[in-house]
Design a protein around this motif. Structure first.
Motif, PDB file in Angstrom:
ATOM      1  N   VAL A   5       1.778  25.388 -17.513  1.00  0.00           N
ATOM      2  CA  VAL A   5       3.061  24.923 -17.005  1.00  0.00           C
ATOM      3  C   VAL A   5       2.923  24.853 -15.492  1.00  0.00           C
ATOM      4  O   VAL A   5       2.557  25.831 -14.846  1.00  0.00           O
ATOM      5  CB  VAL A   5       4.201  25.874 -17.405  1.00  0.00           C
ATOM      6  CG1 VAL A   5       5.508  25.429 -16.762  1.00  0.00           C
ATOM      7  CG2 VAL A   5       4.332  25.932 -18.921  1.00  0.00           C
ATOM      8  N   GLU A   7       4.895  23.937 -11.999  1.00  0.00           N
ATOM      9  CA  GLU A   7       6.176  23.673 -11.343  1.00  0.00           C
ATOM     10  C   GLU A   7       5.891  23.179  -9.941  1.00  0.00           C
ATOM     11  O   GLU A   7       5.154  23.811  -9.181  1.00  0.00           O
ATOM     12  CB  GLU A   7       7.046  24.916 -11.268  1.00  0.00           C
ATOM     13  CG  GLU A   7       8.385  24.627 -10.613  1.00  0.00           C
ATOM     14  CD  GLU A   7       9.268  25.833 -10.459  1.00  0.00           C
ATOM     15  OE1 GLU A   7      10.360  25.672  -9.907  1.00  0.00           O
ATOM     16  OE2 GLU A   7       8.875  26.942 -10.870  1.00  0.00           O
ATOM     17  N   TRP A   8       6.453  22.025  -9.626  1.00  0.00           N
ATOM     18  CA  TRP A   8       6.335  21.466  -8.290  1.00  0.00           C
ATOM     19  C   TRP A   8       7.651  21.647  -7.557  1.00  0.00           C
ATOM     20  O   TRP A   8       8.720  21.372  -8.116  1.00  0.00           O
ATOM     21  CB  TRP A   8       6.023  19.978  -8.333  1.00  0.00           C
ATOM     22  CG  TRP A   8       4.625  19.640  -8.752  1.00  0.00           C
ATOM     23  CD1 TRP A   8       3.478  20.243  -8.345  1.00  0.00           C
ATOM     24  CD2 TRP A   8       4.224  18.617  -9.650  1.00  0.00           C
ATOM     25  NE1 TRP A   8       2.385  19.654  -8.924  1.00  0.00           N
ATOM     26  CE2 TRP A   8       2.821  18.637  -9.739  1.00  0.00           C
ATOM     27  CE3 TRP A   8       4.906  17.671 -10.397  1.00  0.00           C
ATOM     28  CZ2 TRP A   8       2.095  17.759 -10.525  1.00  0.00           C
ATOM     29  CZ3 TRP A   8       4.189  16.795 -11.188  1.00  0.00           C
ATOM     30  CH2 TRP A   8       2.801  16.839 -11.250  1.00  0.00           C
ATOM     31  N   GLY A  40       7.024  16.611 -19.277  1.00  0.00           N
ATOM     32  CA  GLY A  40       7.406  16.914 -17.909  1.00  0.00           C
ATOM     33  C   GLY A  40       8.502  16.030 -17.394  1.00  0.00           C
ATOM     34  O   GLY A  40       8.884  15.049 -18.030  1.00  0.00           O
ATOM     35  N   TRP A  43      13.572  18.141 -11.980  1.00  0.00           N
ATOM     36  CA  TRP A  43      14.802  18.910 -12.136  1.00  0.00           C
ATOM     37  C   TRP A  43      15.988  17.979 -11.922  1.00  0.00           C
ATOM     38  O   TRP A  43      15.893  16.986 -11.190  1.00  0.00           O
ATOM     39  CB  TRP A  43      14.862  20.049 -11.123  1.00  0.00           C
ATOM     40  CG  TRP A  43      13.780  21.074 -11.256  1.00  0.00           C
ATOM     41  CD1 TRP A  43      12.913  21.447 -10.282  1.00  0.00           C
ATOM     42  CD2 TRP A  43      13.449  21.871 -12.400  1.00  0.00           C
ATOM     43  NE1 TRP A  43      12.058  22.417 -10.759  1.00  0.00           N
ATOM     44  CE2 TRP A  43      12.367  22.689 -12.055  1.00  0.00           C
ATOM     45  CE3 TRP A  43      13.958  21.957 -13.689  1.00  0.00           C
ATOM     46  CZ2 TRP A  43      11.794  23.598 -12.947  1.00  0.00           C
ATOM     47  CZ3 TRP A  43      13.378  22.858 -14.578  1.00  0.00           C
ATOM     48  CH2 TRP A  43      12.317  23.659 -14.205  1.00  0.00           C
ATOM     49  N   GLN A  50       8.930  20.126 -13.469  1.00  0.00           N
ATOM     50  CA  GLN A  50       8.111  20.994 -14.308  1.00  0.00           C
ATOM     51  C   GLN A  50       7.328  20.107 -15.254  1.00  0.00           C
ATOM     52  O   GLN A  50       7.872  19.172 -15.840  1.00  0.00           O
ATOM     53  CB  GLN A  50       8.969  21.972 -15.096  1.00  0.00           C
ATOM     54  CG  GLN A  50       8.125  22.960 -15.883  1.00  0.00           C
ATOM     55  CD  GLN A  50       8.932  24.148 -16.330  1.00  0.00           C
ATOM     56  OE1 GLN A  50       9.633  24.754 -15.535  1.00  0.00           O
ATOM     57  NE2 GLN A  50       8.837  24.478 -17.601  1.00  0.00           N
ATOM     58  N   VAL A  52       3.859  20.027 -18.174  1.00  0.00           N
ATOM     59  CA  VAL A  52       2.951  20.788 -19.034  1.00  0.00           C
ATOM     60  C   VAL A  52       1.668  19.974 -19.217  1.00  0.00           C
ATOM     61  O   VAL A  52       1.718  18.811 -19.622  1.00  0.00           O
ATOM     62  CB  VAL A  52       3.594  21.089 -20.407  1.00  0.00           C
ATOM     63  CG1 VAL A  52       2.619  21.863 -21.292  1.00  0.00           C
ATOM     64  CG2 VAL A  52       4.900  21.855 -20.240  1.00  0.00           C
ATOM     65  N   THR A  79       3.202  24.377  -5.342  1.00  0.00           N
ATOM     66  CA  THR A  79       2.793  24.207  -6.739  1.00  0.00           C
ATOM     67  C   THR A  79       2.603  25.582  -7.346  1.00  0.00           C
ATOM     68  O   THR A  79       1.839  26.397  -6.822  1.00  0.00           O
ATOM     69  CB  THR A  79       1.476  23.413  -6.837  1.00  0.00           C
ATOM     70  OG1 THR A  79       1.654  22.131  -6.228  1.00  0.00           O
ATOM     71  CG2 THR A  79       1.057  23.233  -8.279  1.00  0.00           C
ATOM     72  N   ARG A  80       3.315  25.832  -8.434  1.00  0.00           N
ATOM     73  CA  ARG A  80       3.173  27.092  -9.171  1.00  0.00           C
ATOM     74  C   ARG A  80       2.568  26.770 -10.528  1.00  0.00           C
ATOM     75  O   ARG A  80       3.051  25.884 -11.227  1.00  0.00           O
ATOM     76  CB  ARG A  80       4.534  27.755  -9.357  1.00  0.00           C
ATOM     77  CG  ARG A  80       5.230  28.069  -8.058  1.00  0.00           C
ATOM     78  CD  ARG A  80       6.627  28.620  -8.306  1.00  0.00           C
ATOM     79  NE  ARG A  80       7.332  28.723  -7.042  1.00  0.00           N
ATOM     80  CZ  ARG A  80       8.603  28.422  -6.870  1.00  0.00           C
ATOM     81  NH1 ARG A  80       9.333  27.999  -7.880  1.00  0.00           N
ATOM     82  NH2 ARG A  80       9.171  28.546  -5.690  1.00  0.00           N
ATOM     83  N   ARG A  82       1.131  28.372 -14.233  1.00  0.00           N
ATOM     84  CA  ARG A  82       1.038  29.495 -15.168  1.00  0.00           C
ATOM     85  C   ARG A  82       0.371  29.008 -16.448  1.00  0.00           C
ATOM     86  O   ARG A  82       0.743  27.956 -16.986  1.00  0.00           O
ATOM     87  CB  ARG A  82       2.428  30.030 -15.499  1.00  0.00           C
ATOM     88  CG  ARG A  82       3.091  30.722 -14.349  1.00  0.00           C
ATOM     89  CD  ARG A  82       4.369  31.412 -14.810  1.00  0.00           C
ATOM     90  NE  ARG A  82       4.917  32.222 -13.760  1.00  0.00           N
ATOM     91  CZ  ARG A  82       5.762  31.795 -12.830  1.00  0.00           C
ATOM     92  NH1 ARG A  82       6.139  30.543 -12.829  1.00  0.00           N
ATOM     93  NH2 ARG A  82       6.224  32.614 -11.917  1.00  0.00           N
ATOM     94  N   TRP A  84       0.007  29.063 -20.310  1.00  0.00           N
ATOM     95  CA  TRP A  84       1.087  29.243 -21.279  1.00  0.00           C
ATOM     96  C   TRP A  84       0.508  29.392 -22.678  1.00  0.00           C
ATOM     97  O   TRP A  84      -0.248  28.533 -23.140  1.00  0.00           O
ATOM     98  CB  TRP A  84       1.998  28.027 -21.208  1.00  0.00           C
ATOM     99  CG  TRP A  84       3.216  28.044 -22.053  1.00  0.00           C
ATOM    100  CD1 TRP A  84       3.927  29.128 -22.484  1.00  0.00           C
ATOM    101  CD2 TRP A  84       3.903  26.910 -22.569  1.00  0.00           C
ATOM    102  NE1 TRP A  84       5.010  28.731 -23.212  1.00  0.00           N
ATOM    103  CE2 TRP A  84       5.020  27.364 -23.272  1.00  0.00           C
ATOM    104  CE3 TRP A  84       3.676  25.540 -22.468  1.00  0.00           C
ATOM    105  CZ2 TRP A  84       5.905  26.507 -23.911  1.00  0.00           C
ATOM    106  CZ3 TRP A  84       4.581  24.689 -23.102  1.00  0.00           C
ATOM    107  CH2 TRP A  84       5.677  25.168 -23.802  1.00  0.00           C
TER     108      TRP A  84
END
Length: 94
Positions: A5, A7-8, A40, A43, A50, A52, A79-80, A82, A84
């Motif tokens: 995942v 997240e920008w 994706g 928001w 977000q 994937v 940029t985060r 993770r 999943w």
């Protein structure tokens, strides 16, 4: 293959990002066609997105993300990422 995942967080240069968005969306469509981008979108308040991805590992994901026109345009402030572990609705079948 692993799922990630991403997240920008968009930067404050909205006009520049919108100018690059058509190329970014073409890139995303190609990634989806190749089975790399699974889902994706942005928001609702347009402050980020977000997404994937499926990739062998973080190193491969980094290479993929580096080809995004948004990366070249420097319109992503953060940029985060993770990894999943997808359960895919197993709680529903139970």
């Amino acid at each position: 293959m692993a799922r990630f995942v991403v997240e920008w967080v968009f930067g404050t240069n909205r006009d520049e990002r919108l100018a690059v968005r058509p190329a970014h969306r073409e890139w995303a469509a190609e990634q989806a066609k190749q089975g790399v981008l699974l889902a994706g979108g942005p928001w609702a308040n347009d402050t980020g997105a977000q997404v994937v991805f499926e990739a062998a590992d973080r190193a491969e994901l980094a290479k993929i993300l580096a080809t995004d026109p948004y990366a070249d345009a420097n319109v992503i402030a953060e940029t985060r990422i993770r990894e999943w572990n997808v359960v895919a609705g197993s709680w529903i079948a139970g």
